[in-house]
Design a protein around this motif. Structure first.
Motif, PDB file in Angstrom:
ATOM      1  N   ILE A 439       0.808  -1.218   0.000  1.00  0.00           N
ATOM      2  CA  ILE A 439       0.000   0.000   0.000  1.00  0.00           C
ATOM      3  C   ILE A 439       0.839   1.264   0.000  1.00  0.00           C
ATOM      4  N   ASN A 440       2.157   1.146   0.250  1.00  0.00           N
ATOM      5  CA  ASN A 440       2.996   2.338   0.351  1.00  0.00           C
ATOM      6  C   ASN A 440       4.070   2.397  -0.731  1.00  0.00           C
ATOM      7  N   CYS A 441       3.810   1.842  -1.885  1.00  0.00           N
ATOM      8  CA  CYS A 441       4.812   1.829  -2.953  1.00  0.00           C
ATOM      9  C   CYS A 441       4.764   3.139  -3.737  1.00  0.00           C
ATOM     10  N   HIS A 442       5.886   3.846  -3.764  1.00  0.00           N
ATOM     11  CA  HIS A 442       5.936   5.136  -4.451  1.00  0.00           C
ATOM     12  C   HIS A 442       5.964   4.991  -5.964  1.00  0.00           C
ATOM     13  N   GLN A 443       6.190   3.755  -6.468  1.00  0.00           N
ATOM     14  CA  GLN A 443       6.265   3.531  -7.906  1.00  0.00           C
ATOM     15  C   GLN A 443       4.976   2.901  -8.464  1.00  0.00           C
ATOM     16  N   ARG A 444       3.945   2.837  -7.653  1.00  0.00           N
ATOM     17  CA  ARG A 444       2.712   2.188  -8.112  1.00  0.00           C
ATOM     18  C   ARG A 444       2.150   2.906  -9.336  1.00  0.00           C
ATOM     19  N   ALA A 445       1.815   2.111 -10.366  1.00  0.00           N
ATOM     20  CA  ALA A 445       1.267   2.674 -11.602  1.00  0.00           C
ATOM     21  C   ALA A 445      -0.256   2.696 -11.588  1.00  0.00           C
ATOM     22  N   VAL A 446      -0.863   1.618 -11.081  1.00  0.00           N
ATOM     23  CA  VAL A 446      -2.326   1.528 -11.001  1.00  0.00           C
ATOM     24  C   VAL A 446      -2.698   0.925  -9.655  1.00  0.00           C
ATOM     25  N   PRO A 447      -3.892   1.200  -9.158  1.00  0.00           N
ATOM     26  CA  PRO A 447      -4.296   0.610  -7.873  1.00  0.00           C
ATOM     27  C   PRO A 447      -4.453  -0.897  -7.995  1.00  0.00           C
ATOM     28  N   PRO A 448      -4.271  -1.627  -6.897  1.00  0.00           N
ATOM     29  CA  PRO A 448      -4.517  -3.070  -6.936  1.00  0.00           C
ATOM     30  C   PRO A 448      -6.001  -3.344  -7.167  1.00  0.00           C
ATOM     31  N   LEU A 449      -6.276  -4.440  -7.857  1.00  0.00           N
ATOM     32  CA  LEU A 449      -7.643  -4.714  -8.296  1.00  0.00           C
ATOM     33  C   LEU A 449      -8.635  -4.842  -7.145  1.00  0.00           C
ATOM     34  N   LYS A 450      -8.238  -5.491  -6.066  1.00  0.00           N
ATOM     35  CA  LYS A 450      -9.196  -5.798  -5.011  1.00  0.00           C
ATOM     36  C   LYS A 450      -9.189  -4.794  -3.865  1.00  0.00           C
ATOM     37  N   ALA A 451      -8.503  -3.680  -4.045  1.00  0.00           N
ATOM     38  CA  ALA A 451      -8.383  -2.720  -2.950  1.00  0.00           C
ATOM     39  C   ALA A 451      -9.453  -1.634  -3.040  1.00  0.00           C
ATOM     40  N   ARG A 452      -9.836  -1.125  -1.882  1.00  0.00           N
ATOM     41  CA  ARG A 452     -10.705   0.046  -1.817  1.00  0.00           C
ATOM     42  C   ARG A 452      -9.823   1.283  -1.705  1.00  0.00           C
ATOM     43  N   LEU A 453     -10.175   2.312  -2.438  1.00  0.00           N
ATOM     44  CA  LEU A 453      -9.369   3.526  -2.466  1.00  0.00           C
ATOM     45  C   LEU A 453     -10.038   4.629  -1.652  1.00  0.00           C
ATOM     46  N   LYS A 454      -9.204   5.464  -1.073  1.00  0.00           N
ATOM     47  CA  LYS A 454      -9.687   6.619  -0.321  1.00  0.00           C
ATOM     48  C   LYS A 454      -9.029   7.864  -0.913  1.00  0.00           C
ATOM     49  N   VAL A 455      -9.852   8.831  -1.294  1.00  0.00           N
ATOM     50  CA  VAL A 455      -9.345  10.064  -1.891  1.00  0.00           C
ATOM     51  C   VAL A 455      -9.658  11.220  -0.952  1.00  0.00           C
ATOM     52  N   ASP A 456      -8.607  11.923  -0.543  1.00  0.00           N
ATOM     53  CA  ASP A 456      -8.757  13.069   0.352  1.00  0.00           C
ATOM     54  C   ASP A 456      -8.336  14.324  -0.406  1.00  0.00           C
ATOM     55  N   PRO A 457      -9.278  15.203  -0.732  1.00  0.00           N
ATOM     56  CA  PRO A 457      -8.929  16.396  -1.513  1.00  0.00           C
ATOM     57  C   PRO A 457      -8.003  17.354  -0.766  1.00  0.00           C
ATOM     58  N   ASN A 458      -7.869  17.180   0.549  1.00  0.00           N
ATOM     59  CA  ASN A 458      -7.028  18.069   1.345  1.00  0.00           C
ATOM     60  C   ASN A 458      -5.642  17.495   1.638  1.00  0.00           C
TER      61      ASN A 458
END
Length: 468
Positions: A439-458
């Motif tokens: 979950i903390n890879c700085h080189q990630r190109a795309v999110p993992p398929l089975k993961a839930r994403l959280k987007v914080d605009p701040n």
């Protein structure tokens, strides 16, 4: 490295055949109830029972204790990461039970998922194939052949033994393989080895009418030698190769043709690098690719690929992974006898040292790496440049990678000077971003398929989202 518990119920049932459990248990020196539990995968097999099976039934312990199941389990687990199975995906223990007790079902599910993905990708593209819906579920011929070699462990026994027998007859590698094969082709098959004209752009061309084999004079010597060995396979091993392709039951004639090319390549590598001599020398030289290439008059890629095929029962080499990767990160050739399995879709992990090989031409780039499952590896990579001519000729560039689990690192010269005991020295790598759990890879190109994403605009870190 400690091994996990070994459940081999299906294999034990196959060995028992029509014999009663009581008779078979008596022969093994165990109780009938224990045998019944082993066969139903309710209890793991003990070391004593495993040795008894090896002694009394002349089986190779290595063949009964893992390799194929590990590869099949890895492929099946990757399939189950697809969001299609969200809420229904079985746990690891359930997957192990399927692989151990119903491998045919596991293969069928993998094939169905491949067809589903091809269907989805083609429908999404809306290309000119849209009107030929009956072709969507068919695997490509290339994919079929790649899977064939993957599931035979990249080892074809009958071809390997035939090549080794011929190598012994010709005195390879004590004799120069190029000269020996040139003489053999003319003496036995009446085939003359000729230089192709400078303007002809190919590696090999065989003219059956004139019995002439034309080779590109600008190709490196190992490439010309390999092409001669390839031609010998075509002239002498057709019946054996046809039998292998018939048993493989490919869906199309095209796949069978591609497989025959792969089998001829396999024979050529086994002829230039005969099994027993090569295996012994590899251990003596601690798998130094450059020294092995010089010893056998082969290329680095030929040597690395051959190391990945050393799976002969009772005489296995060190289990390695091998891959070729282009500059875009596409894995163009792959095999793993180790636990590391390559992604079937998408590019290779950007943190893997194979990409660094393009930045260090002429050098062997070493890496200590750890995958998300906690398994640690030694990996070595180097760039390969191939040209069929002079300054104006196109130069093909790609990298080869070879490695092993860290428990075997002492057998490789590339481990010298590395701190194998310091976990901090190991780079975190994955198989591909699509299925990587980190979950903390700085080189990630795309999110993992089975993961839930959280987007914080701040809040913004390296990635515009966080993974729950």
């Amino acid at each position: 490295m400690a091994r996990g518990k070994l459940y081999i119920g299906r294999k034990v049932r196959e060995l028992r055949g029509k014999a009663t459990q009581a008779a078979f248990a008596e022969r093994l020196g165990i109780s009938t109830s224990y045998l019944n539990q082993i066969e139903n995968n309710q209890r793991p097999v003990s070391a004593a029972v495993l040795l008894s099976l090896a002694e009394k039934f002349q089986i190779d312990i290595g063949s009964i204790s893992g390799g194929d199941s590990d590869r099949l389990l890895s492929a099946l687990a990757e399939v189950m990461t697809d969001p299609l199975f969200e809420g229904h995906a079985p746990g690891l223990q359930e997957l192990k039970l399927v692989v151990q007790n119903a491998p045919g079902l596991a293969h069928a599910l993998i094939r169905c998922h491949q067809a589903y993905r091809r269907n989805s990708e083609q429908l999404a593209s809306f290309d000119d194939q849209l009107g030929r819906a009956n072709t969507f579920s068919e695997p490509t011929a290339y994919d079929e052949v790649r899977d064939f070699f993957h599931f035979v462990d990249n080892y074809v026994h009958d071809l390997d033994v035939a090549a080794e027998h011929l190598a012994r007859k010709l005195g390879i590698p004590e004799r120069d393989a190029g000269g020996a094969l040139t003489e053999y082709l003319e003496a036995v098959h009446g085939v003359r080895v000729m230089r192709a004209a400078p303007e002809e752009q190919f590696l090999r061309r065989y003219d059956a009418a004139s019995r002439a084999l034309f080779l590109n004079p600008y190709s490196p010597a190992p490439t010309r030698t390999f092409q001669m060995a390839f031609q010998i396979a075509a002239l002498e091993q057709q019946d054996l190769m046809n039998g292998i392709t018939e048993k493989a039951d490919f869906r199309s004639a095209e796949a069978a043709d591609i497989c025959r090319i792969g089998l001829q390549n396999y024979f050529a590598g086994a002829l230039i690098l005969p099994y027993q001599t090569f295996t012994t020398t590899a251990k003596e030289l601690r798998h130094d690719l450059e020294l092995l290439a010089a010893r056998f008059g082969a290329s680095l890629e030929q040597v690395a690929h051959r190391l990945s095929t050393l799976q002969r029962p009772g005489m296995k080499g060190i289990p390695v992974f091998f891959a070729t990767v282009d500059r875009a990160g596409n894995i163009t050739k792959r095999h793993s006898a180790a636990k590391l399995q390559f992604a079937r879709f998408g590019s290779a992990c950007p943190l893997w040292n194979v990409h660094q090989a393009f930045e260090a031409p002429g050098r062997m780039v070493r890496q200590l790496a750890e995958t998300p499952d906690g398994v640690r590896y030694l990996s070595v990579a180097t760039e390969v440049i191939k040209s069929g001519g002079g300054y104006r000729a196109p130069h093909r560039r790609y990298a080869i990678a070879l490695g092993c689990e860290i428990s075997y690192a002492e057998y490789f010269v590339y481990a010298d000077g590395l701190d194998l005991t310091n976990r901090a020295a190991f780079d975190p790598i994955g198989i591909s971003c699509r299925i990587c759990e980190r979950i903390n890879c700085h080189q990630r190109a795309v999110p993992p398929l089975k993961a839930r994403l959280k987007v914080d605009p701040n809040f913004r870190a390296a990635l515009p989202y966080s993974i729950e």
